[in-house]
Design a protein around this motif. Structure first.
Motif, mmCIF file in Angstrom:
data_model
loop_
_atom_site.group_PDB
_atom_site.id
_atom_site.type_symbol
_atom_site.label_atom_id
_atom_site.label_comp_id
_atom_site.label_asym_id
_atom_site.label_seq_id
_atom_site.Cartn_x
_atom_site.Cartn_y
_atom_site.Cartn_z
ATOM 1 N N ARG A 1 12.099 4.743 3.414
ATOM 2 C CA ARG A 1 12.346 5.689 2.321
ATOM 3 C C ARG A 1 13.811 6.120 2.303
ATOM 4 O O ARG A 1 14.459 6.159 1.259
ATOM 5 C CB ARG A 1 11.433 6.901 2.496
ATOM 6 C CG ARG A 1 11.530 7.895 1.404
ATOM 7 C CD ARG A 1 10.605 9.080 1.706
ATOM 8 N NE ARG A 1 10.231 9.724 0.492
ATOM 9 C CZ ARG A 1 9.262 9.343 -0.306
ATOM 10 N NH1 ARG A 1 8.512 8.334 -0.010
ATOM 11 N NH2 ARG A 1 9.019 9.988 -1.425
ATOM 12 N N HIS B 1 9.000 4.216 -7.392
ATOM 13 C CA HIS B 1 8.343 5.161 -6.484
ATOM 14 C C HIS B 1 9.176 6.423 -6.300
ATOM 15 O O HIS B 1 8.660 7.537 -6.378
ATOM 16 C CB HIS B 1 8.073 4.509 -5.125
ATOM 17 C CG HIS B 1 7.471 5.454 -4.148
ATOM 18 N ND1 HIS B 1 6.153 5.826 -4.209
ATOM 19 C CD2 HIS B 1 8.019 6.134 -3.123
ATOM 20 C CE1 HIS B 1 5.912 6.691 -3.244
ATOM 21 N NE2 HIS B 1 7.020 6.904 -2.565
ATOM 22 N N LYS C 1 5.438 5.613 2.652
ATOM 23 C CA LYS C 1 5.514 6.804 3.498
ATOM 24 C C LYS C 1 6.419 6.603 4.707
ATOM 25 O O LYS C 1 6.741 7.556 5.398
ATOM 26 C CB LYS C 1 4.118 7.214 3.962
ATOM 27 C CG LYS C 1 3.264 7.745 2.834
ATOM 28 C CD LYS C 1 1.892 8.125 3.316
ATOM 29 C CE LYS C 1 1.049 8.608 2.149
ATOM 30 N NZ LYS C 1 -0.326 8.907 2.557
ATOM 31 N N ASN C 2 6.828 5.371 4.973
ATOM 32 C CA ASN C 2 7.702 5.081 6.113
ATOM 33 C C ASN C 2 9.051 5.755 5.876
ATOM 34 O O ASN C 2 9.788 5.404 4.947
ATOM 35 C CB ASN C 2 7.868 3.565 6.249
ATOM 36 C CG ASN C 2 8.716 3.181 7.430
ATOM 37 O OD1 ASN C 2 9.759 3.766 7.694
ATOM 38 N ND2 ASN C 2 8.271 2.158 8.143
ATOM 39 N N GLU C 3 9.386 6.741 6.726
ATOM 40 C CA GLU C 3 10.602 7.544 6.523
ATOM 41 C C GLU C 3 11.875 6.709 6.608
ATOM 42 O O GLU C 3 12.837 6.953 5.877
ATOM 43 C CB GLU C 3 10.650 8.702 7.522
ATOM 44 C CG GLU C 3 9.683 9.815 7.202
ATOM 45 C CD GLU C 3 9.910 10.435 5.832
ATOM 46 O OE1 GLU C 3 11.077 10.669 5.447
ATOM 47 O OE2 GLU C 3 8.914 10.679 5.137
ATOM 48 N N GLY D 1 0.823 -1.199 0.000
ATOM 49 C CA GLY D 1 0.000 0.000 0.000
ATOM 50 C C GLY D 1 0.862 1.257 0.000
ATOM 51 O O GLY D 1 2.088 1.208 0.128
ATOM 52 N N THR D 2 0.198 2.382 -0.146
ATOM 53 C CA THR D 2 0.926 3.653 -0.181
ATOM 54 C C THR D 2 1.535 3.978 1.176
ATOM 55 O O THR D 2 2.498 4.725 1.254
ATOM 56 C CB THR D 2 0.004 4.802 -0.629
ATOM 57 O OG1 THR D 2 -1.114 4.855 0.255
ATOM 58 C CG2 THR D 2 -0.454 4.623 -2.048
ATOM 59 N N GLU D 3 0.969 3.430 2.265
ATOM 60 C CA GLU D 3 1.516 3.665 3.602
ATOM 61 C C GLU D 3 2.954 3.144 3.693
ATOM 62 O O GLU D 3 3.791 3.715 4.371
ATOM 63 C CB GLU D 3 0.655 2.996 4.682
ATOM 64 C CG GLU D 3 -0.710 3.621 4.841
ATOM 65 C CD GLU D 3 -0.636 5.078 5.268
ATOM 66 O OE1 GLU D 3 0.155 5.401 6.167
ATOM 67 O OE2 GLU D 3 -1.378 5.887 4.683
ATOM 68 N N TYR D 4 3.222 2.044 2.996
ATOM 69 C CA TYR D 4 4.549 1.438 2.997
ATOM 70 C C TYR D 4 5.594 2.431 2.502
ATOM 71 O O TYR D 4 6.677 2.548 3.067
ATOM 72 C CB TYR D 4 4.528 0.189 2.110
ATOM 73 C CG TYR D 4 5.856 -0.508 1.976
ATOM 74 C CD1 TYR D 4 6.347 -1.306 2.997
ATOM 75 C CD2 TYR D 4 6.615 -0.364 0.823
ATOM 76 C CE1 TYR D 4 7.564 -1.950 2.876
ATOM 77 C CE2 TYR D 4 7.834 -1.004 0.688
ATOM 78 C CZ TYR D 4 8.305 -1.802 1.722
ATOM 79 O OH TYR D 4 9.511 -2.430 1.596
#
Length: 102
Positions: free
Chosen positions: A12, A49, A7-9, A2-5
């Motif tokens: 990232r 991404h 967003k994990n700083e 998902g997109t939440e994955y």
């Protein structure tokens, strides 16, 4: 994933460092992933991404610059006469304010 994955700083940052290191290495993606024991599929997803996010930033900045240029063209340059009148008006207001404060 998902997109939440994405967003994990921490993730990232981890993948950003690896993508940049891979770009500078001159190695193929497969060889780089093998050397660093990374999943090729996960590397590819993060690469897509991060590239999409980078492209979005660049596109947004270009639009901002174009908008600024359009606004400058619409307004046109300020003539010396207008500039002088603006300075005169500023000082007239300043003097008036000084009179009021006495």
């Amino acid at each position: 994933m998902g997109t939440e994955y994405f967003k994990n700083e921490a993730l990232r940052s981890f993948w950003s460092v690896h993508v940049e290191a891979w770009r500078r290495s001159g190695l193929s993606k497969r060889k780089y992933c093998r050397q660093h024991r990374l999943s090729g599929g996960t590397f590819d997803r993060w690469l897509r991404h991060l590239i999409d996010a980078e492209a979005l930033k660049i596109r947004t900045e270009l639009r901002r610059e174009e908008r600024r240029e359009r606004l400058c063209k619409k307004r046109g340059p300020v003539s010396k006469d207008q500039r002088c009148r603006a300075v005169q008006a500023f000082w007239a207001m300043h003097v008036e304010a000084m009179r009021w404060s006495e």
